[in-house]
Design an enzyme around this catalytic site. Structure first.
Site, short mmCIF file in Angstrom:
data_model
loop_
_atom_site.label_atom_id
_atom_site.label_comp_id
_atom_site.label_asym_id
_atom_site.label_seq_id
_atom_site.Cartn_x
_atom_site.Cartn_y
_atom_site.Cartn_z
N THR A 70 8.75 48.52 -28.74
CA THR A 70 7.69 49.21 -27.99
C THR A 70 8.25 50.15 -26.93
OG1 THR A 70 7.56 47.23 -26.59
CG2 THR A 70 5.96 47.43 -28.37
N HIS A 75 15.12 45.26 -22.40
CA HIS A 75 15.03 45.03 -20.96
C HIS A 75 15.38 43.58 -20.66
CE1 HIS A 75 11.18 43.10 -21.82
NE2 HIS A 75 10.79 44.20 -22.43
N HIS A 78 14.34 40.58 -22.68
CA HIS A 78 15.00 40.26 -23.94
C HIS A 78 16.29 39.48 -23.75
CE1 HIS A 78 12.75 44.07 -25.17
NE2 HIS A 78 12.29 43.16 -25.99
N LYS A 112 -1.06 38.87 -23.58
CA LYS A 112 -1.58 40.18 -23.17
C LYS A 112 -3.09 40.06 -22.92
CE LYS A 112 2.41 42.10 -24.10
NZ LYS A 112 3.07 40.90 -24.61
N ARG A 116 -2.37 46.75 -27.19
CA ARG A 116 -1.26 47.67 -27.03
C ARG A 116 -1.58 49.04 -27.62
NH1 ARG A 116 4.21 44.27 -28.60
NH2 ARG A 116 4.40 43.10 -26.67
N GLN A 201 3.33 37.96 -38.66
CA GLN A 201 4.56 37.32 -38.20
C GLN A 201 4.92 36.13 -39.08
OE1 GLN A 201 5.01 36.79 -33.95
NE2 GLN A 201 6.44 35.10 -34.20
N ASP A 222 5.90 31.82 -25.53
CA ASP A 222 4.56 32.37 -25.77
C ASP A 222 4.34 32.72 -27.24
OD1 ASP A 222 6.41 34.41 -25.73
OD2 ASP A 222 5.21 35.78 -24.51
N LYS A 257 7.25 36.37 -14.42
CA LYS A 257 8.33 36.82 -15.28
C LYS A 257 9.32 37.67 -14.49
CE LYS A 257 6.20 36.76 -19.87
NZ LYS A 257 5.91 37.55 -21.09
N LYS A 260 11.13 42.67 -13.29
CA LYS A 260 10.25 43.75 -12.84
C LYS A 260 10.61 44.15 -11.41
CE LYS A 260 7.31 44.14 -16.35
NZ LYS A 260 7.07 45.41 -17.07
N THR A 261 10.57 45.45 -11.15
CA THR A 261 10.74 45.98 -9.80
C THR A 261 9.61 46.96 -9.54
OG1 THR A 261 12.04 47.92 -10.44
CG2 THR A 261 13.24 45.85 -10.10
#
Length: 436
Positions: A70, A75, A78, A112, A116, A201, A222, A257, A260-261
Site C-alpha cells: 500500500t 515501515h 513491518h 481499520k 482503503r 487470504q 490482528d 502501535k 508513528k511520529t
C-alpha cells in the site's frame, strides 16, 4: 556487567556476531528457536503448539507472511514480521514473502475503520519492486532459500463463479461476522468488496500449500481470523493440516502501535525517514519500552537482554536505548549509517562530534522577509508541527528553542544564521540553513 563497546555499545560486536553465527539452539543452554520466540515474547496465538514447535525446531517449516504493497516502502510496523522471518530462516526454515498485489486491489478491513483507497496495477507493481529491495537486508533470497510471490498472479485471473462454488461454499457468513475485525466495520458499513478479503487470504494459503508446500502462515495478531480461514480451507478441500501463528503487535506502553511520529510513519526507506531520524526514533523510546523492543526486534542474545532488565536504572537506561537505536539502524541501513547517526546524536546531546547528519531543512531566500521567518511558519516548514495551531501551543508551553534559546512568544521572528538548530522538547532537533 558492562554492556557497551567503546563509549556506547559494549559487547555489541560480539553479541551481534554470536547471534548470526549461532542461531537459536546452537549456543548457551541449547535453547531452541521456538523457545527463544516464546522467551522474547514474540508469540501471540497459534493453532497447534506441539506441531509448530517441532516443525520450526527441525527447520522443516515452509512459511509465509503477507505484505500488502500500500506504499512504496516498508515501515516500522513491518519490523516484527521481517525479524521473525530472519530468525526462522537462520534456523533452517524457508520463508515465502507473499506480496499482496491482488488483495491490495480490495483492502483488508482488519483493524481499520474506513475502506482503503483503491490502487492501480502500476502503483502496486512499483511498490512490490521497492519492497523486494528492502527485504533483501533481512532475508537471504539466494539459492532458493526464500522466494517472493505475488498473489495477483492467481487472484486476478480467478473466475468469479468458480470462487463462489469451490471456495465460498466452505465459509460461514455467521462465523465470519463473529470476528472482531468485521464487527468493528459493520458499525460504519462493511462493503461486499471488503467482505471477500478473508476468502482471498484463505485462498492464498491454500494456493501456497499446493504449489510450494507451504505448511505454515505467520502474521500480526490482528490477522488471526483470516489465518484460521486458511487452515480451515486447506483442511476442508485437501483433508490435510496446515498451521498458523500470530506474532505480538508492536505496541508501546500506552497500548498504541509504534512507528508513528508527527511527520507520519517511520519508514525503512532512507529517502522517507533518514537514518538519523530512524536512529532518534528508537533512541527516544520510553523507559518502559526499551527492554521489550530489544527482545522483540534485535538479535542481541536474550540472556544479555535479561541481564540488562535485572539491573537497568539511571544512566543504564540511556545506554540501553543507544544499543537499541544502533542495532536497529545497522540492521536497516548498515553499520556505517548507524555510526554516522550515533555521532550526530552525540553532537546534538553535547557529546562532541559533528551534526552533518542531523535532519535539515533548506530555506529559499524568498521564504524569508527581511531575512526572517515566523517561528510558527518555521516549525511547520521543518515538519516539527503539523499546523500553526499546534506550533503555537508548543511555543506557549515552552517546548521550542532556537540555538539553545527558548522561544515563548508565538509572534517571534527567527533570523536563520549559517547554522540554526531548532529544538522541540528535549529530544527532537532540526537544522535550518538558508540557500545561497
Amino acid at each position: 556487567m558492562r554492556w557497551y563497546h567503546g563509549e556506547n555499545i559494549v559487547l555489541w560486536k560480539n553479541s551481534f556476531r554470536r547471534a548470526f553465527l549461532y542461531p537459536s539452539g546452537k549456543e548457551g543452554k541449547n535453547m531452541t528457536v521456538f523457545e527463544e520466540l516464546k522467551r522474547r515474547g514474540l508469540i501471540a496465538q497459534m493453532t497447534d503448539e506441539k506441531e509448530i514447535e517441532e516443525l520450526i525446531n527441525a527447520g522443516k517449516a515452509t512459511f509465509y507472511i503477507g505484505f500488502d504493497p500500500t506504499a512504496d516502502s516498508l515501515h516500522v510496523g513491518h519490523f516484527m514480521a521481517l525479524c521473525l522471518m530472519k530468525r526462522l530462516q537462520m534456523a533452517g526454515n524457508k520463508p515465502i514473502v507473499l506480496i499482496g498485489g491482488g488483495t491490495a486491489m480490495i483492502g483488508d478491513p482488519s483493524g481499520k475503520t474506513d475502506m482503503r483507497k483503491m490502487m492501480t496495477k502500476e502503483t502496486i507493481q512499483h511498490n512490490v519492486d521497492c519492497f523486494k529491495k528492502q527485504m533483501s537486508r533481512f532475508i537471504d533470497f539466494s539459492e532458493n532459500k526464500a522466494i517472493v510471490v505475488n498473489n495477483g498472479d492467481w487472484l486476478l485471473d480467478l473466475n468469479y463463479v468458480d470462487v463462489l462454488r469451490d471456495v465460498g461454499a466452505h465459509f460461514s457468513v455467521n462465523r465470519m461476522l463473529s470476528h472482531e475485525c468485521y464487527k468493528q466495520r459493520m458499525e460504519r458499513g462493511l462493503t461486499f468488496l471488503e467482505f471477500n478479503y478473508m476468502i482471498m487470504q484463505s485462498y492464498d494459503f491454500y494456493k501456497l500449500f499446493q504449489d510450494y508446500g507451504c505448511n505454515m502462515q505467520f502474521g500480526g495478531d490482528d490477522q488471526w481470523a483470516n489465518m484460521l480461514g486458511g487452515t480451515e480451507l486447506i483442511r476442508r478441500k485437501l483433508g490435510k493440516d496446515a498451521y498458523a501463528m500470530t506474532i505480538t503487535l508492536l505496541l508501546n506502553s500506552e497500548g498504541k502501535k509504534m512507528g508513528k511520529t508527527e511527520k507520519g510513519a517511520v519508514w525503512l526507506d532512507a529517502e522517507k525517514t533518514t537514518p538519523y531520524e530512524f536512529y532518534q526514533y528508537w533512541r527516544n523510546v520510553s523507559d518502559q519500552d526499551v527492554i521489550k523492543c530489544l527482545k522483540l526486534l534485535t538479535f542481541v542474545p536474550i540472556e544479555q537482554i535479561e541481564e540488562m532488565e535485572r539491573t537497568l536504572e539511571g544512566q543504564q537506561l540511556n545506554q540501553a536505548k543507544e544499543l537499541l537505536a544502533y542495532e536497529l539502524t545497522a540492521l536497516v541501513h548498515g553499520k556505517e549509517e548507524a555510526e554516522k547517526a550515533q555521532t550526530a546524536a552525540k553532537a546534538v546531546f553535547g557529546g562532541g562530534g559533528n551534526n552533518a547528519d542531523m535532519p535539515t531543512t533548506v530555506l529559499k531566500a524568498e521564504e524569508l522577509t527581511d531575512g526572517g521567518i515566523g517561528i510558527l511558519t518555521l516549525m511547520v516548514r521543518c515538519g516539527l508541527s503539523p499546523s500553526n495551531g499546534e506550533a503555537r501551543r508548543l511555543v506557549q508551553q515552552g517546548g521550542v528553542s532556537v540555538n539553545d534559546t527558548k522561544v515563548t512568544d508565538p509572534k517571534s521572528v527567527i533570523y536563520p544564521e549559517a547554522e540554526t538548530i531548532l529544538r522541540k522538547g528535549k529530544k527532537v532537533f532540526h537544522k535550518v540553513v538558508v540557500e545561497n
